[in-house]
Design an enzyme around this catalytic site. Sequence first.
Site, PDB file in Angstrom:
ATOM      1  N   TYR A   1       0.821  -1.213   0.000  1.00 37.13           N
ATOM      2  CA  TYR A   1       0.000   0.000   0.000  1.00 37.13           C
ATOM      3  C   TYR A   1       0.856   1.265   0.000  1.00 37.13           C
ATOM      4  O   TYR A   1       0.338   2.367  -0.228  1.00 37.13           O
ATOM      5  CB  TYR A   1      -0.916   0.040   1.224  1.00 37.13           C
ATOM      6  CG  TYR A   1      -1.899  -1.094   1.353  1.00 37.13           C
ATOM      7  CD1 TYR A   1      -2.095  -2.029   0.326  1.00 37.13           C
ATOM      8  CD2 TYR A   1      -2.637  -1.262   2.521  1.00 37.13           C
ATOM      9  CE1 TYR A   1      -2.988  -3.076   0.466  1.00 37.13           C
ATOM     10  CE2 TYR A   1      -3.541  -2.295   2.666  1.00 37.13           C
ATOM     11  CZ  TYR A   1      -3.705  -3.205   1.643  1.00 37.13           C
ATOM     12  OH  TYR A   1      -4.598  -4.246   1.789  1.00 37.13           O
TER      13      TYR A   1
ATOM     14  N   HIS B   1       0.742 -11.653   2.029  1.00 42.83           N
ATOM     15  CA  HIS B   1      -0.316 -10.937   1.300  1.00 42.83           C
ATOM     16  C   HIS B   1      -0.974 -11.798   0.224  1.00 42.83           C
ATOM     17  O   HIS B   1      -2.201 -11.766   0.063  1.00 42.83           O
ATOM     18  CB  HIS B   1       0.282  -9.669   0.671  1.00 42.83           C
ATOM     19  CG  HIS B   1      -0.716  -8.594   0.412  1.00 42.83           C
ATOM     20  ND1 HIS B   1      -0.387  -7.265   0.359  1.00 42.83           N
ATOM     21  CD2 HIS B   1      -2.055  -8.639   0.197  1.00 42.83           C
ATOM     22  CE1 HIS B   1      -1.470  -6.541   0.125  1.00 42.83           C
ATOM     23  NE2 HIS B   1      -2.490  -7.354   0.015  1.00 42.83           N
TER      24      HIS B   1
END
Length: 274
Positions: free
Chosen positions: A47, A105
Site C-alpha cells: 500500500y 499478502h
Amino acid sequence: MEYVNLKGVRVPALGLGTWQLSGAQCADVVRAGLAMGYRHVDTAQAYNNEEQVGEALADSGIPRDDIFLTTKVWYERIGDGELQRSVDESLKKLGTDHVDLLLIHWPNPKFPLGESLKALSEVKAAGKARNIGVSNFPTALLKDAVERHRADLLCEQVEYHPFLSQRPVLEFARAHDMMVTAYSPIARGEVATHPVLTRIGEKHGKSAVQVTLRWLIDQSNVAAIPKASGEKHLRSNFEIFDFKLGDDERAEIDALRGDRRLINPGWAPAWDAA
C-alpha cells in the site's frame, strides 16, 4: 466495539482498512479513525502507506497495546531471509517494534510454502509479530499450511461481501480456530444501492453499507476492515453497534452470496468454487 476472541487474542471486529490511501490523506484518516474509537488498523507493504499509518499511530497518543495493527508481506518478498528483512523495514516505517498480526499478502508458487511459513514463524518467535496469518489463500493452501506445515495461523484475510460466498474458507477457518478478516466488505460500494440491503436498512434507520458491515461482524470468527476516505464515512461505518439484524434479515443477505469477485489479479491462485 465488539470483538473476535480466539486463541487468547482479542481482535476488534471492525477495523480500518487503508488500501488506496496515501500521503497526508492516509495519516489524516487513520488519525481521525483512532480519535473516533477505531482500534484495529490494517495496512500492507504494497500500500506504500506504512509511514503515514505509523505517523498517525504516534500522533494519537493511544497506548500501542490498545491498537491491533496488521501489515502484510508482499508476495515477491516471502522467501526466507527476504521476508524477515521486509518486516524490519515495515516496523521501521510504522515506528513500532512489533505488529499484532503479520500476513503473507498473496501466495506465490515461486517460493516453497514451508519456507515462507518458517520465516513467518521466526518473525513471530522474535517478538516482531504477535500473531501470523495469510491472505488470499484458497482452502487447498490453507490446508497445506495448517495441516502439513503445522503453521499456527490466527487469520485468513480475503475478499468477502454479500455477493461473494466464502463458505469453504469460512468453514475451514472455524474448524481450525482461525478468524476471517473481510476486505472489500462493501464490494467497492456496490452494496450501497442494493434493494434488499437498502430495504433492510430502512427498517433500522441505517444504510445498506451499515447493514452489510453488521451482517459481517455478526458472523462467528469474522472481522471487517472497510476503507473510508474521510471522516463522514469513518463515522458511518463505526455506527453499527447500536442495532441488530433479525434471523430472517440475515437469511435474506445470506441468499445473495454468489461468485462476484472484484479482486482477481494475474498472480491470484486458483480460487475455491462458490
